[in-house]
Design a protein around this motif. Structure first.
Motif, PDB file in Angstrom:
ATOM      1  N   VAL A  52      70.108 -28.700  85.707  1.00  0.00           N
ATOM      2  CA  VAL A  52      70.414 -30.120  85.846  1.00  0.00           C
ATOM      3  C   VAL A  52      71.025 -30.326  87.229  1.00  0.00           C
ATOM      4  N   VAL A  53      70.503 -31.287  87.980  1.00  0.00           N
ATOM      5  CA  VAL A  53      71.082 -31.685  89.260  1.00  0.00           C
ATOM      6  C   VAL A  53      71.645 -33.087  89.095  1.00  0.00           C
ATOM      7  N   SER A  54      72.940 -33.245  89.313  1.00  0.00           N
ATOM      8  CA  SER A  54      73.528 -34.583  89.263  1.00  0.00           C
ATOM      9  C   SER A  54      73.613 -35.146  90.677  1.00  0.00           C
ATOM     10  N   ILE A  55      73.328 -36.430  90.793  1.00  0.00           N
ATOM     11  CA  ILE A  55      73.449 -37.141  92.068  1.00  0.00           C
ATOM     12  C   ILE A  55      74.349 -38.346  91.825  1.00  0.00           C
ATOM     13  N   PHE A  56      75.553 -38.267  92.385  1.00  0.00           N
ATOM     14  CA  PHE A  56      76.530 -39.334  92.158  1.00  0.00           C
ATOM     15  C   PHE A  56      77.556 -39.306  93.283  1.00  0.00           C
ATOM     16  N   VAL A  57      77.639 -40.388  94.048  1.00  0.00           N
ATOM     17  CA  VAL A  57      78.657 -40.506  95.092  1.00  0.00           C
ATOM     18  C   VAL A  57      79.943 -40.946  94.403  1.00  0.00           C
ATOM     19  N   ASN A  58      80.872 -40.017  94.284  1.00  0.00           N
ATOM     20  CA  ASN A  58      82.063 -40.225  93.462  1.00  0.00           C
ATOM     21  C   ASN A  58      83.148 -41.003  94.211  1.00  0.00           C
ATOM     22  N   PRO A  59      83.406 -42.250  93.811  1.00  0.00           N
ATOM     23  CA  PRO A  59      84.349 -43.074  94.582  1.00  0.00           C
ATOM     24  C   PRO A  59      85.784 -42.580  94.525  1.00  0.00           C
ATOM     25  N   ASP A  67      84.893 -44.431 104.734  1.00  0.00           N
ATOM     26  CA  ASP A  67      84.147 -43.185 104.605  1.00  0.00           C
ATOM     27  C   ASP A  67      83.204 -43.258 103.404  1.00  0.00           C
ATOM     28  N   LEU A  68      83.682 -43.840 102.309  1.00  0.00           N
ATOM     29  CA  LEU A  68      82.836 -44.024 101.123  1.00  0.00           C
ATOM     30  C   LEU A  68      81.652 -44.935 101.437  1.00  0.00           C
ATOM     31  N   ASP A  69      81.905 -46.032 102.139  1.00  0.00           N
ATOM     32  CA  ASP A  69      80.832 -46.968 102.480  1.00  0.00           C
ATOM     33  C   ASP A  69      79.772 -46.320 103.368  1.00  0.00           C
ATOM     34  N   LYS A  70      80.217 -45.456 104.268  1.00  0.00           N
ATOM     35  CA  LYS A  70      79.296 -44.844 105.225  1.00  0.00           C
ATOM     36  C   LYS A  70      78.582 -43.615 104.674  1.00  0.00           C
ATOM     37  N   TYR A  71      79.032 -43.119 103.517  1.00  0.00           N
ATOM     38  CA  TYR A  71      78.426 -41.895 102.993  1.00  0.00           C
ATOM     39  C   TYR A  71      76.931 -42.135 102.748  1.00  0.00           C
ATOM     40  N   PRO A  72      76.062 -41.254 103.254  1.00  0.00           N
ATOM     41  CA  PRO A  72      74.614 -41.516 103.149  1.00  0.00           C
ATOM     42  C   PRO A  72      74.123 -41.516 101.706  1.00  0.00           C
ATOM     43  N   ARG A  73      73.292 -42.497 101.399  1.00  0.00           N
ATOM     44  CA  ARG A  73      72.689 -42.602 100.066  1.00  0.00           C
ATOM     45  C   ARG A  73      71.166 -42.659 100.232  1.00  0.00           C
ATOM     46  N   THR A  74      70.499 -41.607  99.795  1.00  0.00           N
ATOM     47  CA  THR A  74      69.053 -41.451 100.029  1.00  0.00           C
ATOM     48  C   THR A  74      68.366 -41.013  98.737  1.00  0.00           C
ATOM     49  N   LEU A  75      68.595 -41.771  97.661  1.00  0.00           N
ATOM     50  CA  LEU A  75      68.160 -41.338  96.338  1.00  0.00           C
ATOM     51  C   LEU A  75      66.656 -41.105  96.251  1.00  0.00           C
ATOM     52  N   GLU A  76      65.854 -42.041  96.743  1.00  0.00           N
ATOM     53  CA  GLU A  76      64.394 -41.874  96.627  1.00  0.00           C
ATOM     54  C   GLU A  76      63.921 -40.606  97.331  1.00  0.00           C
ATOM     55  N   LYS A  77      64.432 -40.382  98.526  1.00  0.00           N
ATOM     56  CA  LYS A  77      64.073 -39.174  99.270  1.00  0.00           C
ATOM     57  C   LYS A  77      64.557 -37.923  98.528  1.00  0.00           C
ATOM     58  N   ASP A  78      65.755 -37.988  97.985  1.00  0.00           N
ATOM     59  CA  ASP A  78      66.308 -36.851  97.247  1.00  0.00           C
ATOM     60  C   ASP A  78      65.418 -36.493  96.060  1.00  0.00           C
ATOM     61  N   LEU A  79      64.972 -37.510  95.331  1.00  0.00           N
ATOM     62  CA  LEU A  79      64.133 -37.268  94.154  1.00  0.00           C
ATOM     63  C   LEU A  79      62.788 -36.654  94.551  1.00  0.00           C
ATOM     64  N   GLU A  80      62.235 -37.120  95.645  1.00  0.00           N
ATOM     65  CA  GLU A  80      60.967 -36.546  96.125  1.00  0.00           C
ATOM     66  C   GLU A  80      61.136 -35.075  96.470  1.00  0.00           C
ATOM     67  N   LEU A  81      62.220 -34.733  97.144  1.00  0.00           N
ATOM     68  CA  LEU A  81      62.475 -33.351  97.532  1.00  0.00           C
ATOM     69  C   LEU A  81      62.732 -32.472  96.314  1.00  0.00           C
ATOM     70  N   LEU A  82      63.453 -32.995  95.348  1.00  0.00           N
ATOM     71  CA  LEU A  82      63.725 -32.221  94.133  1.00  0.00           C
ATOM     72  C   LEU A  82      62.453 -31.956  93.342  1.00  0.00           C
ATOM     73  N   LYS A  83      61.568 -32.949  93.306  1.00  0.00           N
ATOM     74  CA  LYS A  83      60.296 -32.767  92.603  1.00  0.00           C
ATOM     75  C   LYS A  83      59.469 -31.665  93.243  1.00  0.00           C
ATOM     76  N   LYS A  84      59.506 -31.597  94.576  1.00  0.00           N
ATOM     77  CA  LYS A  84      58.788 -30.538  95.285  1.00  0.00           C
ATOM     78  C   LYS A  84      59.428 -29.172  95.058  1.00  0.00           C
ATOM     79  N   ALA A  85      60.755 -29.183  94.890  1.00  0.00           N
ATOM     80  CA  ALA A  85      61.482 -27.917  94.722  1.00  0.00           C
ATOM     81  C   ALA A  85      61.149 -27.253  93.400  1.00  0.00           C
TER      82      ALA A  85
END
Length: 283
Positions: A52-59, A67-85
């Motif tokens: 299980v891979v969790s993806i959650f930017v924990n406030p 810093d929280l606002d600027k933290y990169p959020r790239t969910l669609e790209k992350d999911l594509e990469l995980l599917k390939k992995a």
């Protein structure tokens, strides 16, 4: 690949897998995935039946709202990469209310002093936030094993202490730091660095290498002063702290003692981007 946003649906699926005798491995992330994360996934796949891979930017672990606002959020790209992995991964992408409920706040923990040094001195409430989100994820996913990178070594030791004090039946596995070709430790924050700062930030790794070399013959105090002087003369980075600490207790050392293991820890700013790294100094 299965993607869950709701914890109850995830729990039902995992309960079925667990009842069939599967070993569940968890890789908690805040997204913006890079090769360092995928090295954790690969390690989890080697020793678990289901990952299980969790993806959650924990406030709650950010003491700086900017810093929280600027933290990169790239969910669609992350999911594509995980599917390939790996096509059979389970992904958990809750929002804050789903994970915390209506009150998004930290629980307070006693980590026996591990939380008061280094990162804890500079990031108020950070490790309460880390402990809270990890405890929540463990309660939902109930993994047999959880995988964390040694780049956040203090966090790794704190999570080990959390499982010990809370008597959580999870094996915590630390995985080696993965580095860019320059030696810079891989981090989601690296994507925010300018080309120049990304190149110059390799100075952190080069300094740690020299630190390890010097530690064999020089005192901890001497090495610390040397590092501080190096950063004073380096215009691209601003040193926040450098410490040599006992690997287990994370307490800063005054003198080396036979039989103890030590590690160098560093935090520095490249422009407004905070970078951390560490390195073992003896076996």
């Amino acid at each position: 690949m299965q993607i869950f946003k709701e914890k109850e649906a995830l729990k039902r699926t995992l309960n079925t897998l667990r009842s069939e005798g599967n070993i569940i491995g968890l890789v908690p992330t805040m997204g913006a995935l890079h090769e360092g994360h995928f090295s954790l996934v690969k390690e989890a796949l080697r020793s678990s039946d289901q990952v299980v891979v969790s993806i959650f930017v924990n406030p709650t672990q950010f003491d700086n709202p900017e810093d929280l606002d600027k933290y990169p959020r790239t969910l669609e790209k992350d999911l594509e990469l995980l599917k390939k992995a790996h096509e059979d991964l389970i992904i958990f992408t809750p929002n804050a209310v789903e994970l915390y409920g209506e009150r998004v706040t930290s629980e307070h923990f006693n980590f026996e002093g591990l939380e008061k040094v280094m990162e804890g001195r500079f990031r108020n409430g950070h490790f309460d936030g880390v402990g809270t989100v990890i405890k929540l994820l463990f309660s939902i996913i109930e993994p047999h094993k959880a995988f964390f990178g040694e780049k956040d070594y203090q966090q790794l030791q704190i999570i080990r202490k959390l499982t010990e004090r809370q008597q959580l039946p999870v094996e915590i596995i630390g995985c080696p730091i993965l580095r860019e070709d320059s030696g810079l430790a891989r981090s989601s924050r690296n994507e925010r660095l300018s080309k120049v700062h990304r190149e110059k930030a390799a100075f952190i790794y080069q300094t740690l290498l020299k630190t390890r070399e010097m530690f064999g013959t020089k005192s901890a105090e001497y090495v610390t002063r040397w590092v501080e002087n190096q950063f004073q003369n380096y215009p691209f980075l601003k040193l926040e702290y450098f410490e040599i600490a006992n690997t287990k207790t994370l307490k800063k050392i005054n003198r080396k003692r036979k039989g103890n293991q030590y590690r160098a820890f560093i935090a520095a700013y490249a422009d407004d981007i905070r970078l951390i790294d560490n390195m073992p100094l003896n076996n």
